[in-house]
Enzyme design. Structure first.
Site, PDB file in Angstrom:
ATOM      1  N   TYR A 146     -43.926 -20.245  38.419  1.00  0.00           N
ATOM      2  CA  TYR A 146     -43.159 -19.174  38.004  1.00  0.00           C
ATOM      3  C   TYR A 146     -43.068 -18.039  39.394  1.00  0.00           C
ATOM      4  O   TYR A 146     -43.745 -17.915  40.392  1.00  0.00           O
ATOM      5  CB  TYR A 146     -43.991 -18.124  37.250  1.00  0.00           C
ATOM      6  CG  TYR A 146     -43.923 -16.584  36.934  1.00  0.00           C
ATOM      7  CD1 TYR A 146     -43.034 -16.862  35.791  1.00  0.00           C
ATOM      8  CD2 TYR A 146     -43.900 -16.031  37.896  1.00  0.00           C
ATOM      9  CE1 TYR A 146     -42.788 -14.910  35.797  1.00  0.00           C
ATOM     10  CE2 TYR A 146     -43.716 -14.333  36.415  1.00  0.00           C
ATOM     11  CZ  TYR A 146     -43.439 -14.234  35.305  1.00  0.00           C
ATOM     12  OH  TYR A 146     -42.865 -12.826  35.238  1.00  0.00           O
ATOM     13  N   GLU A 234     -36.129 -12.244  36.537  1.00  0.00           N
ATOM     14  CA  GLU A 234     -37.483 -13.531  36.243  1.00  0.00           C
ATOM     15  C   GLU A 234     -37.583 -14.734  36.726  1.00  0.00           C
ATOM     16  O   GLU A 234     -36.270 -15.507  35.434  1.00  0.00           O
ATOM     17  CB  GLU A 234     -38.153 -13.135  35.399  1.00  0.00           C
ATOM     18  CG  GLU A 234     -39.671 -14.324  34.593  1.00  0.00           C
ATOM     19  CD  GLU A 234     -39.863 -13.400  33.547  1.00  0.00           C
ATOM     20  OE1 GLU A 234     -41.040 -12.660  32.917  1.00  0.00           O
ATOM     21  OE2 GLU A 234     -39.194 -13.294  32.530  1.00  0.00           O
TER      22      GLU A 234
END
Length: 441
Positions: A146, A234
């Site tokens: 991530y 993101e």
């Protein structure tokens, strides 16, 4: 007035509203646009194209076969909502992200996606329309990570968020294993440094050629974040593939609406079909509107006065249904449109108008109120507090009309009355008793 109590209540109001569907002060683009931006900046992403029909899906995958030697692909519904993979469509299809092992399977799944509504935890019961799908090459991941960059008020600038636990909801990671999430703040004046890029690689424990690929991608992602006035970038997941490549498999980027004048082409890609209908109408009318979940509609001029109005409603035990600032130069037509937006919310049981006329003339507001009440057949209590320019003319207009308006000069009393009348209407509706507030007086 107790200003300490007022400020405290205002903070509670703001923090309580974060999970709601509201008008965003940021542009949110579809995934395929975001991936295209990454590709333009030289960041490695999967190969793919957008399809608007099952026939188009077939054509894209056939192209994969000719150029890449692939027969399988991944279909991703282009809907602005999280949790697509666990959602379901109005067609009955389960899942908004599908791995397809043949052209026929891809075509069948696309038929259940395109033109149908996707429901996820984030969309609520209204869902979001799926107008097209992203058809990507299928890749094989060795590890998933991530990576994100956000504008963080706590550090007064960009902050990189990194975790070895990618490919899952980062909110779940934060809840169950917060130690797995690392934050690396960046000085926006100095820009990202080699040490900070190296810190990302250390957290993700990458070595060799993959480490070099990662460091190049991180630098380019940060530069893209700054270049386009982003508020969020993101990547989930950022993946190390079995063939050694490091790819950004999924991307979400939000952009500050205040930067629209610098990026008109980017903002032209906004998909209004994904927005709340009231937000679209407010934008078209030039109104600042944010929907909340209360029962008292608010129409105010000036953001500060609007916040204070909502705060006083909270102090009297009520809940505002919206933030709506008509600005300093609103016309009677805009006021009418504002009433349309407020009254379209079935949760609204009373409307409080609070106008301080400086640049904004009170008689213009009054005429807009009367036009709206007449044209929309408003049957809920309407409490109006007007002060400032042409207030006498405004009160005369309202007094001569046959519309039931409750004029109250004191804001505290007006808010208290709005809360009481909203409660009366709510209870009457629960008992299935009709209360008529539209009769002349």
């Amino acid at each position: 007035m107790n200003t300490g109590r007022l400020t405290s209540c205002c903070k509670r109001l703001l923090t309580a509203r974060t999970p709601l569907l509201t008008q965003n002060r940021r542009l949110n683009l579809h995934e395929h646009y975001s991936l295209s931006l990454l590709d333009e900046e030289g960041v490695a992403v999967p190969r793919g194209s957008v399809a608007t029909s099952p026939e188009h899906v077939k054509s894209i995958i056939e192209g994969f076969g000719r150029t890449l030697g692939l027969s399988d692909a991944v279909l991703k519904a282009q809907v602005l909502a999280g949790g697509r993979g666990k959602g379901h469509f109005s067609s009955g299809l389960k899942g908004g992200v599908k791995i397809c092992y043949s052209i026929d399977e891809a075509v069948k799944h696309s038929e259940g996606m395109i033109g149908h509504t996707l429901y996820t935890k984030q969309t609520g019961e209204q869902g979001r329309p799926c107008n097209d799908v992203l058809v990507c090459e299928r890749v094989y991941c060795r590890k998933e990570f991530y990576f994100a960059i956000v504008m963080d008020r706590a550090v007064h600038g960009p902050c990189m968020i990194v975790s070895t636990q990618g490919g899952m909801n980062i909110e779940d990671v934060a809840r169950d294993n917060p130690e797995a999430i690392h934050k690396i703040p960046v000085d926006i004046e100095k820009g990202i440094s080699e040490e900070q890029i190296e810190a990302v690689a250390e957290v993700l424990e990458m070595g060799g050629d993959q480490r070099a690929q990662l460091k190049t991608s991180v630098e380019k992602l940060y530069n893209l974040f700054v270049k386009y006035d982003s508020t969020l970038l993101e990547i989930n997941p950022l993946a190390e593939l079995t063939d050694g490549r490091v790819l950004c498999l999924d991307c979400k980027i939000n952009f500050d609406d205040n930067a629209e004048y610098r990026h008109p082409d980017l903002f032209s890609k906004r998909d209004w079909s994904q927005e709340d209908k009231r937000d679209v109408e407010a934008n078209n009318a030039g109104l600042n509107y944010i929907g909340l979940d209360g029962s008292i509609g608010c129409l105010v001029n000036g953001a500060g006065l609007a916040m204070a109005t909502m705060d006083i409603i909270k102090l009297h035990g009520g809940d505002p249904a919206n933030f709506l600032d008509v600005g300093g130069g609103a016309t009677s037509e805009q006021v009418t449109e504002a009433f349309k937006i407020i009254s379209s919310d079935p949760k609204v049981k009373a409307i409080l108008v609070n106008i301080f006329g400086g640049i904004m003339r009170c008689d213009v507001i009054a005429q807009g109120i009367l036009d709206a009440a007449t044209n929309l057949n408003l049957d809920i209590p309407l409490i109006v507090r007007l002060q400032g320019s042409n207030v006498k003319e405004a009160k005369a207009l309202m007094a001569l009309s046959n519309i039931k308006i409750l004029p109250i000069d004191n804001l505290d009393e007006a808010a208290s009355m709005a809360v009481k009348l909203s409660d009366i209407v709510s209870r009457a509706q629960e008992l299935k008793i009709k209360v008529d507030f539209s009769l002349g007086i």
